[in-house]
Enzyme design. Structure first.
Site, mmCIF file in Angstrom:
data_model
loop_
_atom_site.group_PDB
_atom_site.id
_atom_site.type_symbol
_atom_site.label_atom_id
_atom_site.label_comp_id
_atom_site.label_asym_id
_atom_site.label_seq_id
_atom_site.Cartn_x
_atom_site.Cartn_y
_atom_site.Cartn_z
ATOM 1 N N HIS A 17 0.845 -1.203 0.000
ATOM 2 C CA HIS A 17 0.000 0.000 0.000
ATOM 3 C C HIS A 17 0.881 1.254 0.000
ATOM 4 O O HIS A 17 0.624 2.217 -0.721
ATOM 5 C CB HIS A 17 -0.869 0.057 1.264
ATOM 6 N N LYS A 41 -17.660 -6.262 6.748
ATOM 7 C CA LYS A 41 -16.362 -6.947 6.711
ATOM 8 C C LYS A 41 -15.828 -7.092 8.128
ATOM 9 O O LYS A 41 -15.888 -6.155 8.922
ATOM 10 C CB LYS A 41 -15.361 -6.113 5.895
ATOM 11 N N ARG A 90 -1.816 -5.912 -8.601
ATOM 12 C CA ARG A 90 -0.725 -6.829 -8.289
ATOM 13 C C ARG A 90 -0.597 -7.945 -9.289
ATOM 14 O O ARG A 90 0.476 -8.408 -9.581
ATOM 15 C CB ARG A 90 -0.959 -7.455 -6.902
ATOM 16 N N SER A 128 -3.009 -7.730 2.793
ATOM 17 C CA SER A 128 -3.176 -7.624 4.250
ATOM 18 C C SER A 128 -3.551 -8.968 4.872
ATOM 19 O O SER A 128 -3.108 -9.290 5.979
ATOM 20 C CB SER A 128 -4.244 -6.590 4.593
HETATM 21 P P1 ADP Z 1 -5.882 -5.938 0.532
HETATM 22 O O1 ADP Z 1 -6.729 -6.411 1.695
HETATM 23 O O2 ADP Z 1 -5.876 -6.854 -0.630
HETATM 24 O O3 ADP Z 1 -4.530 -5.495 0.942
HETATM 25 P P2 ADP Z 1 -7.110 -3.266 0.315
HETATM 26 O O4 ADP Z 1 -8.567 -3.095 0.139
HETATM 27 O O5 ADP Z 1 -6.552 -2.824 1.612
HETATM 28 O O6 ADP Z 1 -6.713 -4.748 -0.050
HETATM 29 O O7 ADP Z 1 -6.332 -2.558 -0.883
HETATM 30 C C1 ADP Z 1 -6.545 -1.240 -1.295
HETATM 31 C C2 ADP Z 1 -5.856 -1.032 -2.605
HETATM 32 O O8 ADP Z 1 -4.455 -1.264 -2.457
HETATM 33 C C3 ADP Z 1 -6.309 -1.957 -3.739
HETATM 34 O O9 ADP Z 1 -6.286 -1.237 -4.941
HETATM 35 C C4 ADP Z 1 -5.257 -3.023 -3.761
HETATM 36 O O10 ADP Z 1 -5.120 -3.600 -5.048
HETATM 37 C C5 ADP Z 1 -4.029 -2.214 -3.413
HETATM 38 N N1 ADP Z 1 -2.991 -3.050 -2.836
HETATM 39 C C6 ADP Z 1 -3.055 -3.852 -1.761
HETATM 40 N N2 ADP Z 1 -1.885 -4.490 -1.568
HETATM 41 C C7 ADP Z 1 -1.056 -4.083 -2.559
HETATM 42 C C8 ADP Z 1 0.274 -4.413 -2.955
HETATM 43 N N3 ADP Z 1 1.000 -5.307 -2.297
HETATM 44 N N4 ADP Z 1 0.784 -3.801 -4.016
HETATM 45 C C9 ADP Z 1 0.032 -2.915 -4.713
HETATM 46 N N5 ADP Z 1 -1.215 -2.583 -4.436
HETATM 47 C C10 ADP Z 1 -1.769 -3.153 -3.373
#
Ligand code: ADP
Length: 159
Positions: A17, A41, A90, A128
């Protein structure tokens, strides 16, 4: 002033992130990380805890801020005069869901674009959920999350 919204669950924020937030912060005047508060959630961290972890992890990025909303992200974006939403991509498996969501958001708010960014390869496999699972099983996640998140996970999981 061009401001952009980076929405997600951020339960908790990871280095993946952060990589996206850093890239966006160098391109736009302001980046607002928005925690989508979805009561359906099940989250490990409360909204306030997630805000605090994001605040600390992005302290070095002066134009990155954090907020939360229970409403539609495009409505939040409109209220904040944001030009676009940013999402991380990703893998191909992210694509279908993200494509559908981007088209739906465009149908709801045609003036707001969705932009996609790829993180550094070393964060491609990170999310996450995986981080929480590894931490719960006693694995070392220090290369995947900011130090404050590592400490918060340890303390949360030891309760
Ligand atoms: P997650 O639970 O999969 O981490 P989130 O809802 O918190 O998902 O993710 C928010 C945004 O950040 C989404 O667009 C997700 O694709 C992106 N994201 C999450 N992890 C990564 C990563 N490792 N690299 C790039 N983008 C990410």
């Amino acid at each position: 002033m061009k401001n952009i919204i980076y929405p997600g669950t951020f339960d908790p924020i990871t280095n993946g992130h952060l990589d996206i937030a850093e890239r966006a912060s160098s391109l736009f005047d302001e980046v607002m990380i928005v925690i989508a508060n979805n009561p359906r959630k099940n989250s490990l961290f409360t909204i306030d805890e997630r805000i605090d972890l994001i605040d600390q992890s992005t302290a070095h990025l002066k134009n990155v801020h954090v907020s939360t909303t229970e409403s539609l992200i495009v409505n939040f974006a409109r209220e904040n005069n944001s030009v676009a939403l940013i999402r991380g991509l990703r893998s191909i498996s992210d694509f279908e869901y993200e494509f559908q969501m981007a088209l739906m958001n465009r149908s709801l708010a045609p003036e707001i674009s969705t932009l996609f960014m790829m993180p550094d390869e070393k964060y491609m496999h990170l999310n996450s959920t995986v981080v929480k699972e590894i931490a719960a099983l006693g694995g070392d996640i220090s290369t995947y999350v900011p130090e404050v998140v590592n400490a918060a996970l340890k303390s949360k999981l030891s309760k």
